[in-house]
Design a protein around this motif. Structure first.
Motif, PDB file in Angstrom:
ATOM      1  N   GLU A 138       2.884   9.570 -76.685  1.00  0.00           N
ATOM      2  CA  GLU A 138       3.080   9.769 -75.243  1.00  0.00           C
ATOM      3  C   GLU A 138       4.484  10.289 -74.913  1.00  0.00           C
ATOM      4  OE1 GLU A 138       2.159   5.853 -73.807  1.00  0.00           O
ATOM      5  OE2 GLU A 138       0.099   5.988 -74.546  1.00  0.00           O
ATOM      6  N   GLU A 139       5.244  10.611 -75.950  1.00  0.00           N
ATOM      7  CA  GLU A 139       6.614  11.142 -75.825  1.00  0.00           C
ATOM      8  C   GLU A 139       7.564  10.202 -75.082  1.00  0.00           C
ATOM      9  OE1 GLU A 139       6.428  15.176 -74.378  1.00  0.00           O
ATOM     10  OE2 GLU A 139       5.210  15.823 -76.091  1.00  0.00           O
ATOM     11  N   LYS A 140       7.337   8.899 -75.261  1.00  0.00           N
ATOM     12  CA  LYS A 140       8.236   7.889 -74.696  1.00  0.00           C
ATOM     13  C   LYS A 140       9.228   7.417 -75.753  1.00  0.00           C
ATOM     14  CE  LYS A 140       4.806   6.137 -71.425  1.00  0.00           C
ATOM     15  NZ  LYS A 140       3.858   5.047 -71.180  1.00  0.00           N
ATOM     16  N   LEU A 141       8.960   7.788 -77.010  1.00  0.00           N
ATOM     17  CA  LEU A 141       9.826   7.387 -78.125  1.00  0.00           C
ATOM     18  C   LEU A 141      10.051   8.593 -79.032  1.00  0.00           C
ATOM     19  CD1 LEU A 141      11.321   5.304 -79.891  1.00  0.00           C
ATOM     20  CD2 LEU A 141       9.118   4.564 -80.780  1.00  0.00           C
ATOM     21  N   SER A 142      11.321   8.956 -79.200  1.00  0.00           N
ATOM     22  CA  SER A 142      11.669  10.119 -80.029  1.00  0.00           C
ATOM     23  C   SER A 142      11.846   9.678 -81.476  1.00  0.00           C
ATOM     24  CB  SER A 142      12.980  10.745 -79.540  1.00  0.00           C
ATOM     25  OG  SER A 142      12.878  11.031 -78.182  1.00  0.00           O
ATOM     26  N   ALA A 143      10.742   9.611 -82.192  1.00  0.00           N
ATOM     27  CA  ALA A 143      10.778   9.201 -83.596  1.00  0.00           C
ATOM     28  C   ALA A 143       9.546   9.738 -84.297  1.00  0.00           C
ATOM     29  CB  ALA A 143      10.826   7.679 -83.701  1.00  0.00           C
ATOM     30  N   VAL A 144       9.612   9.733 -85.611  1.00  0.00           N
ATOM     31  CA  VAL A 144       8.458  10.112 -86.431  1.00  0.00           C
ATOM     32  C   VAL A 144       8.210   8.967 -87.401  1.00  0.00           C
ATOM     33  CG1 VAL A 144       7.525  11.779 -88.075  1.00  0.00           C
ATOM     34  CG2 VAL A 144       9.135  12.539 -86.324  1.00  0.00           C
ATOM     35  N   ILE A 145       6.978   8.426 -87.381  1.00  0.00           N
ATOM     36  CA  ILE A 145       6.638   7.396 -88.371  1.00  0.00           C
ATOM     37  C   ILE A 145       6.295   8.118 -89.656  1.00  0.00           C
ATOM     38  CG2 ILE A 145       5.166   5.439 -88.973  1.00  0.00           C
ATOM     39  CD1 ILE A 145       4.503   5.193 -85.931  1.00  0.00           C
ATOM     40  N   LYS A 146       7.172   8.011 -90.637  1.00  0.00           N
ATOM     41  CA  LYS A 146       6.985   8.710 -91.909  1.00  0.00           C
ATOM     42  C   LYS A 146       6.251   7.858 -92.937  1.00  0.00           C
ATOM     43  CE  LYS A 146       9.479  12.632 -91.712  1.00  0.00           C
ATOM     44  NZ  LYS A 146       9.271  13.828 -92.463  1.00  0.00           N
ATOM     45  N   LEU A 147       6.230   6.521 -92.691  1.00  0.00           N
ATOM     46  CA  LEU A 147       5.654   5.628 -93.702  1.00  0.00           C
ATOM     47  C   LEU A 147       5.325   4.274 -93.097  1.00  0.00           C
ATOM     48  CD1 LEU A 147       5.175   5.323 -96.863  1.00  0.00           C
ATOM     49  CD2 LEU A 147       7.459   4.276 -96.933  1.00  0.00           C
ATOM     50  N   LEU A 148       4.176   3.722 -93.526  1.00  0.00           N
ATOM     51  CA  LEU A 148       3.873   2.310 -93.272  1.00  0.00           C
ATOM     52  C   LEU A 148       4.022   1.593 -94.605  1.00  0.00           C
ATOM     53  CD1 LEU A 148       2.628  -0.104 -91.567  1.00  0.00           C
ATOM     54  CD2 LEU A 148       0.493   0.506 -92.708  1.00  0.00           C
ATOM     55  N   VAL A 149       4.821   0.538 -94.615  1.00  0.00           N
ATOM     56  CA  VAL A 149       4.948  -0.314 -95.802  1.00  0.00           C
ATOM     57  C   VAL A 149       4.217  -1.611 -95.487  1.00  0.00           C
ATOM     58  CG1 VAL A 149       6.549  -1.612 -97.269  1.00  0.00           C
ATOM     59  CG2 VAL A 149       7.157   0.690 -96.482  1.00  0.00           C
ATOM     60  N   CYS A 150       3.259  -1.972 -96.331  1.00  0.00           N
ATOM     61  CA  CYS A 150       2.460  -3.175 -96.088  1.00  0.00           C
ATOM     62  C   CYS A 150       2.359  -3.999 -97.363  1.00  0.00           C
ATOM     63  CB  CYS A 150       1.077  -2.794 -95.581  1.00  0.00           C
ATOM     64  SG  CYS A 150       0.075  -4.247 -95.173  1.00  0.00           S
ATOM     65  N   ASP A 151       2.614  -5.292 -97.248  1.00  0.00           N
ATOM     66  CA  ASP A 151       2.577  -6.182 -98.414  1.00  0.00           C
ATOM     67  C   ASP A 151       1.249  -6.924 -98.538  1.00  0.00           C
ATOM     68  OD1 ASP A 151       3.039  -7.715 -96.105  1.00  0.00           O
ATOM     69  OD2 ASP A 151       3.974  -9.314 -97.267  1.00  0.00           O
ATOM     70  N   ARG A 152       0.267  -6.525 -97.735  1.00  0.00           N
ATOM     71  CA  ARG A 152      -1.039  -7.184 -97.810  1.00  0.00           C
ATOM     72  C   ARG A 152      -2.148  -6.150 -97.917  1.00  0.00           C
ATOM     73  NH1 ARG A 152      -0.284 -11.928 -93.590  1.00  0.00           N
ATOM     74  NH2 ARG A 152       1.072 -13.225 -94.846  1.00  0.00           N
ATOM     75  N   PRO A 153      -2.570  -5.834 -99.144  1.00  0.00           N
ATOM     76  CA  PRO A 153      -3.694  -4.895 -99.286  1.00  0.00           C
ATOM     77  C   PRO A 153      -4.871  -5.417 -98.446  1.00  0.00           C
ATOM     78  CG  PRO A 153      -2.723  -5.415-101.430  1.00  0.00           C
ATOM     79  CD  PRO A 153      -2.106  -6.351-100.436  1.00  0.00           C
ATOM     80  N   GLY A 154      -5.471  -4.544 -97.666  1.00  0.00           N
ATOM     81  CA  GLY A 154      -6.591  -4.975 -96.827  1.00  0.00           C
ATOM     82  C   GLY A 154      -6.191  -5.297 -95.391  1.00  0.00           C
ATOM     83  N   ALA A 155      -4.896  -5.299 -95.080  1.00  0.00           N
ATOM     84  CA  ALA A 155      -4.462  -5.558 -93.698  1.00  0.00           C
ATOM     85  C   ALA A 155      -4.910  -4.404 -92.804  1.00  0.00           C
ATOM     86  CB  ALA A 155      -2.944  -5.711 -93.644  1.00  0.00           C
ATOM     87  N   ALA A 162      -2.781   3.228 -89.893  1.00  0.00           N
ATOM     88  CA  ALA A 162      -1.923   4.304 -90.408  1.00  0.00           C
ATOM     89  C   ALA A 162      -2.771   5.455 -90.951  1.00  0.00           C
ATOM     90  CB  ALA A 162      -0.998   3.760 -91.490  1.00  0.00           C
ATOM     91  N   ILE A 163      -3.795   5.125 -91.717  1.00  0.00           N
ATOM     92  CA  ILE A 163      -4.657   6.147 -92.324  1.00  0.00           C
ATOM     93  C   ILE A 163      -5.326   7.001 -91.238  1.00  0.00           C
ATOM     94  CG2 ILE A 163      -6.780   6.492 -93.674  1.00  0.00           C
ATOM     95  CD1 ILE A 163      -5.803   4.025 -95.389  1.00  0.00           C
ATOM     96  N   LYS A 164      -5.806   6.331 -90.163  1.00  0.00           N
ATOM     97  CA  LYS A 164      -6.441   7.053 -89.051  1.00  0.00           C
ATOM     98  C   LYS A 164      -5.496   8.080 -88.437  1.00  0.00           C
ATOM     99  CE  LYS A 164      -9.781   3.637 -87.480  1.00  0.00           C
ATOM    100  NZ  LYS A 164      -9.918   2.458 -86.615  1.00  0.00           N
ATOM    101  N   GLN A 165      -4.186   7.808 -88.502  1.00  0.00           N
ATOM    102  CA  GLN A 165      -3.203   8.711 -87.897  1.00  0.00           C
ATOM    103  C   GLN A 165      -2.502   9.586 -88.936  1.00  0.00           C
ATOM    104  OE1 GLN A 165      -0.928   6.610 -84.700  1.00  0.00           O
ATOM    105  NE2 GLN A 165      -2.251   4.916 -85.310  1.00  0.00           N
ATOM    106  N   CYS A 166      -3.072   9.612 -90.139  1.00  0.00           N
ATOM    107  CA  CYS A 166      -2.530  10.430 -91.237  1.00  0.00           C
ATOM    108  C   CYS A 166      -1.068  10.088 -91.559  1.00  0.00           C
ATOM    109  CB  CYS A 166      -2.661  11.920 -90.921  1.00  0.00           C
ATOM    110  SG  CYS A 166      -4.373  12.400 -90.635  1.00  0.00           S
ATOM    111  N   ILE A 167      -0.732   8.807 -91.451  1.00  0.00           N
ATOM    112  CA  ILE A 167       0.616   8.346 -91.793  1.00  0.00           C
ATOM    113  C   ILE A 167       0.560   7.789 -93.210  1.00  0.00           C
ATOM    114  CG2 ILE A 167       2.411   6.629 -91.272  1.00  0.00           C
ATOM    115  CD1 ILE A 167       1.488   6.948 -88.266  1.00  0.00           C
ATOM    116  N   PRO A 168       1.425   8.276 -94.106  1.00  0.00           N
ATOM    117  CA  PRO A 168       1.416   7.768 -95.488  1.00  0.00           C
ATOM    118  C   PRO A 168       1.679   6.264 -95.541  1.00  0.00           C
ATOM    119  CG  PRO A 168       2.846   9.690 -95.276  1.00  0.00           C
ATOM    120  CD  PRO A 168       2.458   9.281 -93.892  1.00  0.00           C
TER     121      PRO A 168
END
Length: 194
Positions: A24-41, A47-53
């Motif tokens: 919505e252009e309210k935040l000037s940032a790019v999410i380049k990566l999601l780090v998750c310590d729980r497989p299956g969360a 993240a996958i739905k938004q094509c974020i690695p």
């Protein structure tokens, strides 16, 4: 525009709020990566739905915190990450990441710190029968929710609250406040870079 990595352990509602604010252009940032310590969360699915690695790991598969943090750090450097944004990440950040990202790791916590640090802050507030709780956004240091506070917002509590009702109130504030505070922080930091 800041490159950020979001660390999450659960369903990722704050991850989603940040992603929405960017869209919505309210935040000037790019999410380049999601780090998750729980497989299956569920945050991974978001993240996958938004094509974020994603970088998904299980801590017990590593000999030490240092070992998996070195691997995470490598990914952060490859992607030129400016800030680490914790959004329901349920692990203490260790010296490896703290040293490399000093002053650039931000966390959100569902209480008015220093009250109710650590796990189950909402349950702690409910058991303490307090009249208000809230949300704190703070820089991360080596302690458990002890870093310098950036912003806080309180939530009045009635006598008939449940964990779920408090959680709903807290989430409503978190999803508004976190992107706003990040935007302020990133804008200030860009001005400092000039």
């Amino acid at each position: 525009m800041k490159n950020i990595a979001i660390f999450a352990s659960g369903s990722g509602t704050n991850f989603q709020a940040i992603a929405d604010a960017i869209r919505e252009e309210k935040l000037s940032a790019v999410i380049k990566l999601l780090v998750c310590d729980r497989p299956g969360a569920y945050s991974i699915e978001r993240a996958i739905k938004q094509c974020i690695p994603t970088f998904v790991f299980s801590a017990k598969e590593y000999a030490s915190k240092e070992e998996y943090e070195i691997e995470i750090l490598q990914k952060l450097k490859e992607l030129e990450i400016d800030y680490i944004v914790l959004a329901g990440y349920m692990r203490l950040i260790g010296p490896t990441l703290l040293k490399s990202y000093e002053g650039r790791i931000i966390n959100i916590h569902p209480s008015l710190l220093p009250a109710f640090p650590g796990k189950d802050a909402i349950g702690q507030a409910l058991n303490a029968n307090v009249k208000e709780s809230g949300v704190t956004i703070h820089f991360v240091d080596e302690g458990m929710d002890t870093g310098p506070i950036i912003a806080q917002q309180s939530v009045p509590l009635s006598e008939v609250e449940t964990i779920e009702s408090i959680q709903t109130k807290i989430h409503q504030i978190e999803h508004q406040l976190y992107p706003q505070v990040l935007q302020r922080l990133f804008t200030t930091s860009q001005e400092d870079d000039r």
